[in-house]
Design an enzyme around this catalytic site. Structure first.
Site, mmCIF file in Angstrom:
data_model
loop_
_atom_site.group_PDB
_atom_site.id
_atom_site.type_symbol
_atom_site.label_atom_id
_atom_site.label_comp_id
_atom_site.label_asym_id
_atom_site.label_seq_id
_atom_site.Cartn_x
_atom_site.Cartn_y
_atom_site.Cartn_z
ATOM 1 N N GLU A 154 0.818 -1.203 0.000
ATOM 2 C CA GLU A 154 0.000 0.000 0.000
ATOM 3 C C GLU A 154 0.857 1.262 0.000
ATOM 4 O O GLU A 154 1.819 1.374 0.759
ATOM 5 C CB GLU A 154 -0.948 0.027 1.201
ATOM 6 C CG GLU A 154 -1.904 1.206 1.171
ATOM 7 C CD GLU A 154 -2.986 1.155 2.228
ATOM 8 O OE1 GLU A 154 -3.881 2.028 2.200
ATOM 9 O OE2 GLU A 154 -2.938 0.251 3.089
ATOM 10 N N GLU A 160 2.301 8.918 7.457
ATOM 11 C CA GLU A 160 2.404 7.521 7.875
ATOM 12 C C GLU A 160 3.676 6.848 7.390
ATOM 13 O O GLU A 160 4.054 5.801 7.916
ATOM 14 C CB GLU A 160 1.170 6.746 7.395
ATOM 15 C CG GLU A 160 -0.110 7.263 8.036
ATOM 16 C CD GLU A 160 -1.361 6.555 7.571
ATOM 17 O OE1 GLU A 160 -2.425 6.764 8.183
ATOM 18 O OE2 GLU A 160 -1.295 5.793 6.587
ATOM 19 N N THR A 188 -7.605 5.885 -2.165
ATOM 20 C CA THR A 188 -7.986 7.275 -2.454
ATOM 21 C C THR A 188 -7.818 8.190 -1.247
ATOM 22 O O THR A 188 -7.604 9.396 -1.415
ATOM 23 C CB THR A 188 -9.442 7.352 -2.958
ATOM 24 O OG1 THR A 188 -10.327 6.796 -1.972
ATOM 25 C CG2 THR A 188 -9.604 6.594 -4.265
ATOM 26 N N HIS A 190 -5.284 8.212 0.850
ATOM 27 C CA HIS A 190 -3.898 8.667 0.795
ATOM 28 C C HIS A 190 -3.624 9.496 -0.459
ATOM 29 O O HIS A 190 -2.894 10.489 -0.408
ATOM 30 C CB HIS A 190 -2.957 7.462 0.848
ATOM 31 C CG HIS A 190 -3.105 6.651 2.085
ATOM 32 N ND1 HIS A 190 -2.817 7.131 3.339
ATOM 33 C CD2 HIS A 190 -3.537 5.373 2.269
ATOM 34 C CE1 HIS A 190 -3.049 6.193 4.242
ATOM 35 N NE2 HIS A 190 -3.496 5.118 3.621
ATOM 36 N N ARG A 219 -12.482 9.631 6.505
ATOM 37 C CA ARG A 219 -12.524 8.229 6.934
ATOM 38 C C ARG A 219 -13.939 7.715 7.181
ATOM 39 O O ARG A 219 -14.117 6.650 7.773
ATOM 40 C CB ARG A 219 -11.701 8.014 8.221
ATOM 41 C CG ARG A 219 -10.206 8.187 8.068
ATOM 42 C CD ARG A 219 -9.597 7.109 7.195
ATOM 43 N NE ARG A 219 -8.197 6.862 7.531
ATOM 44 C CZ ARG A 219 -7.404 6.026 6.888
ATOM 45 N NH1 ARG A 219 -7.882 5.332 5.860
ATOM 46 N NH2 ARG A 219 -6.161 5.846 7.241
ATOM 47 N N GLU A 248 -12.758 1.087 2.635
ATOM 48 C CA GLU A 248 -12.126 1.276 3.943
ATOM 49 C C GLU A 248 -12.642 2.555 4.595
ATOM 50 O O GLU A 248 -12.757 3.594 3.950
ATOM 51 C CB GLU A 248 -10.604 1.341 3.799
ATOM 52 C CG GLU A 248 -9.884 1.397 5.133
ATOM 53 C CD GLU A 248 -8.377 1.387 4.972
ATOM 54 O OE1 GLU A 248 -7.772 0.325 5.206
ATOM 55 O OE2 GLU A 248 -7.809 2.437 4.599
#
Length: 306
Positions: A154, A160, A188, A190, A219, A248
């Protein structure tokens, strides 16, 4: 616009959207609901292969007719990007254990961040560290492919990791890996931080893109946020993407600890994971219906009905 057609897309749901406990007992009812909502796959959080009930997980996935996707990562002292050969070896061993676990639960895909440590970076990642990680990950990706498992990595945002933040960097990483089997995982959430043109980034990654995850800027629900998810879906399909999709989202009260703190989930943008699951399918369906393939399917359905 007819949105009642069967959605011919392979969509996965991250189970941490709905619950913190990924034990077989907790998962069983959720998986049945997801299959009924139109999901073909479900993504597990990272799990310790030595502690997880692989046989129990395989049983509940089989019973629900849902295919699992496993996740992996690296830890201090077990990091494939490290200068220390012992740490690199331990990191590669952890990836191999994750491959074995994926095979044991019946997964054919292994997601995650296999190229280094997850978390706020202390500075830029040296290119040498990226090279070291790529070589190790490439070897394991080839071993995984021999087991029928596709390994993806990923691409994360700058908060991160500092190793891989863009689709262009991901493509370079695949080249460095030397593997024909390693695939890119774009998200999407990130990309909204890192890419100047999200659709162009997806288009560039298509030759090696194995998983396209849909996540909103906050989120939460896919239909509410800064990312135009239907447009992303439509454009990706029209550009030729035929791979798997992921959904997600995270809510502090549902994802649990320590994941909420690790992922910096400080709020509760939703309180019902199954409701989000249904809404996400509707949002994805809107994008599909606007694509060339979706419009063609609707025309054929209308002509057949006539």
């Amino acid at each position: 616009m007819n949105l009642d057609l069967d959605l011919d897309l392979d969509v996965a749901f991250h189970v941490s959207i709905a619950l913190a406990d990924a034990s077989p007992v907790a998962l069983a009812p959720l998986l049945g609901e997801l299959r009924g909502a139109g999901y073909r796959r479900a993504v597990l959080p990272p799990m310790n292969p030595q502690e997880a009930d692989a046989a129990g997980l395989r049983r509940v996935f089989d019973e629900a007719d849902i295919v699992p996707i496993a996740m992996t990562g690296q830890q201090p002292g077990a990091d494939v990007s490290s200068e220390d050969s012992t740490e690199r070896r331990a990191g590669a061993d952890a990836l191999r254990a994750a491959v074995e676990f994926a095979a044991a639960i019946g997964a054919d895909q292994l997601n995650g961040v296999p190229y280094g440590l997850f978390g706020p970076p202390g500075g830029p990642t040296p290119f040498a560290a990226v090279e070291r990680a790529a070589r190790e990950v490439g070897v394991v990706a080839d071993e995984a492919a021999a087991r029928g498992i596709t390994m993806t990595f990923e691409v994360l945002n700058r908060y991160e990791t500092s190793a891989l933040n863009t689709a262009a960097q991901a493509l370079d990483f695949v080249v460095l890996s030397g593997s024909e089997n390693l695939r890119i995982h774009l998200d999407t959430f990130h990309m909204a931080v890192e890419e100047a043109d999200m659709s162009a980034a997806i288009r560039a990654a298509l030759p090696k893109l194995g998983y396209l995850e849909l996540g909103q800027s906050g989120r939460g629900h896919l239909g509410s946020g800064a990312v135009d998810i239907p447009a992303v879906v439509q454009t990706a399909i029209d550009d030729g993407y035929t791979g798997r999709w992921g959904v997600e989202a995270f809510s502090r009260g549902l994802v649990g600890q320590p994941a909420a703190d690790i992922l910096a989930i400080w709020r509760d943008p939703f309180d019902d994971g199954l409701e989000l699951a249904s809404e996400a399918i509707r949002v994805i369906r809107r994008g599909w219906a606007e694509s060339t393939a979706g419009r063609r399917a609707q025309r054929l359905a209308r002509s057949g009905a006539a």
